[in-house]
Write a protein that holds these residues in place. Structure first.
Motif, PDB file in Angstrom:
ATOM      1  N   VAL A 370      89.900  13.168  -4.746  1.00  6.83           N
ATOM      2  CA  VAL A 370      89.614  11.956  -3.968  1.00  6.83           C
ATOM      3  C   VAL A 370      88.514  12.291  -2.962  1.00  6.83           C
ATOM      4  CG1 VAL A 370      90.493  10.188  -2.393  1.00  6.83           C
ATOM      5  CG2 VAL A 370      92.003  11.141  -4.156  1.00  6.83           C
ATOM      6  N   LEU A 371      87.473  11.473  -2.954  1.00  5.76           N
ATOM      7  CA  LEU A 371      86.402  11.598  -1.972  1.00  5.76           C
ATOM      8  C   LEU A 371      86.459  10.378  -1.053  1.00  5.76           C
ATOM      9  CD1 LEU A 371      83.415  12.711  -4.248  1.00  5.76           C
ATOM     10  CD2 LEU A 371      85.066  14.139  -3.051  1.00  5.76           C
ATOM     11  N   VAL A 372      86.299  10.619   0.243  1.00  7.27           N
ATOM     12  CA  VAL A 372      86.306   9.519   1.219  1.00  7.27           C
ATOM     13  C   VAL A 372      84.900   9.396   1.807  1.00  7.27           C
ATOM     14  CG1 VAL A 372      87.320   8.599   3.338  1.00  7.27           C
ATOM     15  CG2 VAL A 372      88.725   9.971   1.769  1.00  7.27           C
ATOM     16  N   TYR A 373      84.334   8.186   1.707  1.00 10.47           N
ATOM     17  CA  TYR A 373      82.993   7.906   2.216  1.00 10.47           C
ATOM     18  C   TYR A 373      83.063   6.888   3.355  1.00 10.47           C
ATOM     19  CZ  TYR A 373      81.254   9.898  -2.217  1.00 10.47           C
ATOM     20  OH  TYR A 373      80.981  10.716  -3.291  1.00 10.47           O
ATOM     21  N   LEU A 374      82.136   7.006   4.307  1.00  9.78           N
ATOM     22  CA  LEU A 374      81.899   5.962   5.297  1.00  9.78           C
ATOM     23  C   LEU A 374      80.570   5.285   4.979  1.00  9.78           C
ATOM     24  CD1 LEU A 374      82.910   7.537   8.743  1.00  9.78           C
ATOM     25  CD2 LEU A 374      84.170   5.819   7.427  1.00  9.78           C
ATOM     26  N   VAL A 375      80.498   3.988   5.209  1.00 13.41           N
ATOM     27  CA  VAL A 375      79.260   3.237   5.006  1.00 13.41           C
ATOM     28  C   VAL A 375      78.494   3.228   6.326  1.00 13.41           C
ATOM     29  CG1 VAL A 375      78.264   1.012   4.344  1.00 13.41           C
ATOM     30  CG2 VAL A 375      80.423   1.770   3.315  1.00 13.41           C
ATOM     31  N   GLU A 376      77.198   3.567   6.267  1.00 19.32           N
ATOM     32  CA  GLU A 376      76.376   3.496   7.472  1.00 19.32           C
ATOM     33  C   GLU A 376      75.094   2.723   7.173  1.00 19.32           C
ATOM     34  OE1 GLU A 376      73.369   7.257   7.782  1.00 19.32           O
ATOM     35  OE2 GLU A 376      75.328   7.561   8.693  1.00 19.32           O
ATOM     36  N   PRO A 377      74.506   2.062   8.190  1.00 21.84           N
ATOM     37  CA  PRO A 377      73.275   1.288   7.966  1.00 21.84           C
ATOM     38  C   PRO A 377      72.151   2.173   7.453  1.00 21.84           C
ATOM     39  CG  PRO A 377      74.210   0.819  10.128  1.00 21.84           C
ATOM     40  CD  PRO A 377      74.954   1.993   9.587  1.00 21.84           C
ATOM     41  N   LYS A 379      68.157   3.464   6.892  1.00 21.10           N
ATOM     42  CA  LYS A 379      67.120   3.828   7.858  1.00 21.10           C
ATOM     43  C   LYS A 379      65.944   2.850   7.841  1.00 21.10           C
ATOM     44  CE  LYS A 379      69.014   7.777   9.211  1.00 21.10           C
ATOM     45  NZ  LYS A 379      69.486   7.991  10.585  1.00 21.10           N
ATOM     46  N   ASP A 380      65.730   2.171   6.713  1.00 23.12           N
ATOM     47  CA  ASP A 380      64.583   1.258   6.625  1.00 23.12           C
ATOM     48  C   ASP A 380      64.931   0.082   5.721  1.00 23.12           C
ATOM     49  OD1 ASP A 380      64.166   2.113   3.853  1.00 23.12           O
ATOM     50  OD2 ASP A 380      63.342   3.953   4.708  1.00 23.12           O
ATOM     51  N   GLU A 381      63.938  -0.802   5.505  1.00 18.95           N
ATOM     52  CA  GLU A 381      64.170  -2.024   4.739  1.00 18.95           C
ATOM     53  C   GLU A 381      64.447  -1.747   3.262  1.00 18.95           C
ATOM     54  OE1 GLU A 381      60.809  -4.481   5.416  1.00 18.95           O
ATOM     55  OE2 GLU A 381      61.244  -4.802   7.549  1.00 18.95           O
ATOM     56  N   THR A 382      63.996  -0.599   2.739  1.00 21.75           N
ATOM     57  CA  THR A 382      64.192  -0.295   1.319  1.00 21.75           C
ATOM     58  C   THR A 382      65.621   0.160   1.029  1.00 21.75           C
ATOM     59  OG1 THR A 382      63.500   2.007   1.594  1.00 21.75           O
ATOM     60  CG2 THR A 382      61.773   0.390   1.101  1.00 21.75           C
ATOM     61  N   CYS A 383      66.379   0.469   2.080  1.00 26.27           N
ATOM     62  CA  CYS A 383      67.738   0.980   1.899  1.00 26.27           C
ATOM     63  C   CYS A 383      68.636   0.324   2.941  1.00 26.27           C
ATOM     64  CB  CYS A 383      67.738   2.500   2.064  1.00 26.27           C
ATOM     65  SG  CYS A 383      69.373   3.245   2.043  1.00 26.27           S
ATOM     66  N   SER A 384      69.422  -0.673   2.515  1.00 24.84           N
ATOM     67  CA  SER A 384      70.221  -1.445   3.472  1.00 24.84           C
ATOM     68  C   SER A 384      71.409  -0.650   4.011  1.00 24.84           C
ATOM     69  CB  SER A 384      70.717  -2.742   2.821  1.00 24.84           C
ATOM     70  OG  SER A 384      71.493  -2.448   1.672  1.00 24.84           O
ATOM     71  N   TYR A 385      71.902   0.315   3.224  1.00 28.21           N
ATOM     72  CA  TYR A 385      72.994   1.159   3.702  1.00 28.21           C
ATOM     73  C   TYR A 385      73.035   2.464   2.912  1.00 28.21           C
ATOM     74  CZ  TYR A 385      75.598  -0.502  -0.394  1.00 28.21           C
ATOM     75  OH  TYR A 385      75.996  -0.797  -1.685  1.00 28.21           O
ATOM     76  N   ALA A 386      73.751   3.429   3.459  1.00 28.24           N
ATOM     77  CA  ALA A 386      73.946   4.722   2.791  1.00 28.24           C
ATOM     78  C   ALA A 386      75.428   5.058   2.837  1.00 28.24           C
ATOM     79  CB  ALA A 386      73.133   5.814   3.468  1.00 28.24           C
ATOM     80  N   LEU A 387      75.845   6.009   2.012  1.00 29.95           N
ATOM     81  CA  LEU A 387      77.237   6.466   1.982  1.00 29.95           C
ATOM     82  C   LEU A 387      77.313   7.912   2.466  1.00 29.95           C
ATOM     83  CD1 LEU A 387      78.379   5.018  -1.473  1.00 29.95           C
ATOM     84  CD2 LEU A 387      78.750   4.051   0.795  1.00 29.95           C
ATOM     85  N   CYS A 388      78.216   8.165   3.406  1.00 28.32           N
ATOM     86  CA  CYS A 388      78.383   9.517   3.946  1.00 28.32           C
ATOM     87  C   CYS A 388      79.705  10.097   3.449  1.00 28.32           C
ATOM     88  CB  CYS A 388      78.382   9.485   5.463  1.00 28.32           C
ATOM     89  SG  CYS A 388      76.913   8.750   6.162  1.00 28.32           S
ATOM     90  N   LYS A 389      79.627  11.206   2.733  1.00 28.98           N
ATOM     91  CA  LYS A 389      80.834  11.854   2.214  1.00 28.98           C
ATOM     92  C   LYS A 389      81.504  12.622   3.343  1.00 28.98           C
ATOM     93  CE  LYS A 389      80.467  15.183  -0.871  1.00 28.98           C
ATOM     94  NZ  LYS A 389      80.255  15.840  -2.181  1.00 28.98           N
ATOM     95  N   MET A 390      82.668  12.121   3.793  1.00 24.70           N
ATOM     96  CA  MET A 390      83.342  12.670   4.965  1.00 24.70           C
ATOM     97  C   MET A 390      84.493  13.608   4.605  1.00 24.70           C
ATOM     98  SD  MET A 390      81.461  11.178   7.197  1.00 24.70           S
ATOM     99  CE  MET A 390      82.281  11.719   8.680  1.00 24.70           C
TER     100      MET A 390
END
Length: 527
Positions: A370-377, A379-390
């Motif tokens: 099981v991997l747990v990710y957080l969603v974060e905004p 950095k720019d208009e080409t990428c609305s959000y990123a996933l951080c593997k916590m």
């Protein structure tokens, strides 16, 4: 259903190995058979218009708040707003205003004590007034906004200063949203905003700034039940201030600011006689300047620490903090509080997820990882959000909590696109990737959007055994309930039971206890 949810529903319906002609037949069938009555069309049109009207209204009220709050303090004085509103329609709506104020104070009991309106409380107040006014409610809101807009005048210089300050404060919140549950970027953003304002709008003052949080005094209880622990400061002051402890029996006005709930400004520290100086290397004759202490408040207006500023490093004669500067520093303390509690919520959600996985693993041995990710905004208009593997959990249940999380961008992770589809739709995604079955489950915020993801791998199994699947479903339901409860506490929807930063670690344990509490409630409801 929104577009991503509809697409996901169709993909789930047709399955993974469907042929293109079959998909085309399904699309043709839906186009042919889907009918919408005139009544349904009108309902949909009215709903769209209502949403659009509420959106425009929200923007108008936000702009109005910002015009009134020219120093970007984050709050308006209730009595000041009330006094101006009492002249609306030449005082003919005073009864409506009285009823609205009563309802507002019933909803926010702390208002009668602090008398400060947050942007949210301000919007609610005006909507309550409009609902009590005679005539159409939407028209009343428009008239109130127009009236209050005319009631205050701002010069172009004031508007530019306010806009600049809001941009700096926004950077504090942005730092929290992209910090991956770490406070360090937030501290840096706060001190940067304060330094920029001192340079641009404070006559280029040289300031020192520091943050101290309330903790239970376990070191020397005889010196007071609580203490102030200095957790962050500007780089030049670190050797003298960082990790220092201020006790109640020491000199200083910080505890007075905490208890009174208002800023304390000491224009000339050399004349005060009750100031604690951390830098003992500075000669007594050089201990001159201004000192300002601002209490840090949570959503319920309870102090949990202080933000302090001084000008002792500035050798100029005129270093007194002006009213507009103090107003901005209040805005910075408010922005810090929001950022602090955002990270508090993230930490608690992650701790709750750890507890949930501890409960699940002995009951579902077929789960491989099981991997747990957080969603974060993004950095720019080409990428609305990123996933951080916590968090990473292997097939034995061993967990690794990542202090430097791996960040996934959609364009660089085509094989993990199912994770991004899970965020887009806020729905569960089941998919096979490289022969392994994955179940991506969103953890939703209070608006229904995904704030995190559990990526559950069951290896080469097509599905879990029935009893394991049942326990997985139970765990996911309870985890979502606990997540919602944590967010309600951080967003003033629920009264929390802690005040001291010392209870922070205890509350991380409480986040785990919260999962078991909801599990117990669920069990009781079934008996």
């Amino acid at each position: 259903l929104n577009l991503p949810q509809f697409v996901q529903l169709m993909e789930t319906f047709v399955g993974e190995d469907i042929s293109l002609p079959t998909v085309e037949k399904l699309i043709a069938f839906i186009k042919e058979e889907y009918k919408q009555t005139e009544e349904e069309k009108m309902e949909q049109l009215e709903k769209v218009q209502r949403i659009s009207r509420l959106g425009q209204q929200k923007l108008l009220l936000e702009a109005l708040f910002e015009k009134w709050d020219c120093n970007a303090s984050g709050f308006l004085d209730l009595e000041e707003v009330d006094a101006v509103l009492s002249t609306f329609k030449e005082g003919m709506e005073k009864e409506a205003l009285r009823k609205a104020k009563e309802q507002l104070c019933a909803r926010y009991p702390q208002l009668s004590r602090v008398g400060k309106l947050s942007p949210k409380a301000f919007q609610i107040f005006l909507k309550l007034v409009a609902s009590e006014c005679t005539g159409d409610e939407d028209e009343a809101i428009d008239n109130l906004v127009e009236f209050l807009t005319r009631s205050v005048e701002r010069s172009s210089t004031e508007c530019l200063q306010s806009l600049t300050r809001r941009r700096w404060l926004h950077n504090i919140q942005q730092a929290a949203e992209t910090s991956r549950a770490s406070m360090e970027p937030v501290y840096k953003a706060v001190f940067k905003a304060l330094s920029q304002d001192a340079e641009a709008h404070g006559d280029n003052k040289k300031i020192s700034a520091y943050i101290a949080l309330l903790e239970e005094n376990q070191l020397s209880p005889e010196r007071g039940q609580i203490l102030l622990h200095y957790v962050a400061c500007m780089a030049d002051d670190a050797p003298y201030v960082l990790n220092q402890i201020l006790y109640r029996d020491m000199k200083g006005v910080s505890f007075a600011a905490v208890e009174q709930g208002t800023p304390i400004h000491v224009p000339r520290v050399q004349l005060h006689g009750n100031i604690h100086f951390w830098n003992h290397d500075r000669p007594v004759e050089e201990r001159k300047g201004s000192f300002l202490v601002l209490p840090l408040h949570d959503a319920h207006w309870r102090a949990f620490g202080i933000l302090g500023l001084d000008t002792l490093r500035d050798q100029c004669e005129q270093t007194i903090f002006l009213t507009h500067e103090i107003g901005f520093y209040q805005g910075a303390s408010h922005a810090f509080s929001k950022a602090y509690h955002h990270i508090w919520a993230q930490e608690n959600v992650l701790q709750m997820a750890v507890t949930a996985l501890d409960w699940l693993y002995p009951r579902a041995p077929s789960i491989h990882a099981v991997l747990v990710y957080l969603v974060e905004p993004g950095k720019d208009e080409t990428c609305s959000y990123a996933l951080c593997k916590m968090i990473t959990t292997d097939n034995t249940g061993h967990k690794e909590i990542h202090s430097s999380p791996v960040v996934l961008l959609r364009k660089e992770n085509l094989l993990r696109d199912y994770l991004f589809k899970c965020v887009d739709s806020s729905e569960v995604i089941c998919i096979s990737v490289c022969g392994e079955k994955h179940i991506a489950v969103p953890l939703r915020d209070l608006s229904g959007q995904a704030l995190g993801i559990l990526d559950i791998s069951i290896g080469h199994h097509q599905k879990l055994p029935p009893h394991e699947h049942k326990d997985l479903q139970k765990m996911l339901k309870i985890a979502q309930d606990a997540c919602s409860e944590i967010l309600k506490i951080s967003l003033e929807e629920t009264e929390p039971t802690y005040v001291l930063e010392a209870e922070h670690m205890a509350n991380l344990r409480c986040a785990g206890i919260l999962f078991h509490r909801f599990m117990l409630q669920d069990l009781r409801e079934r008996i």
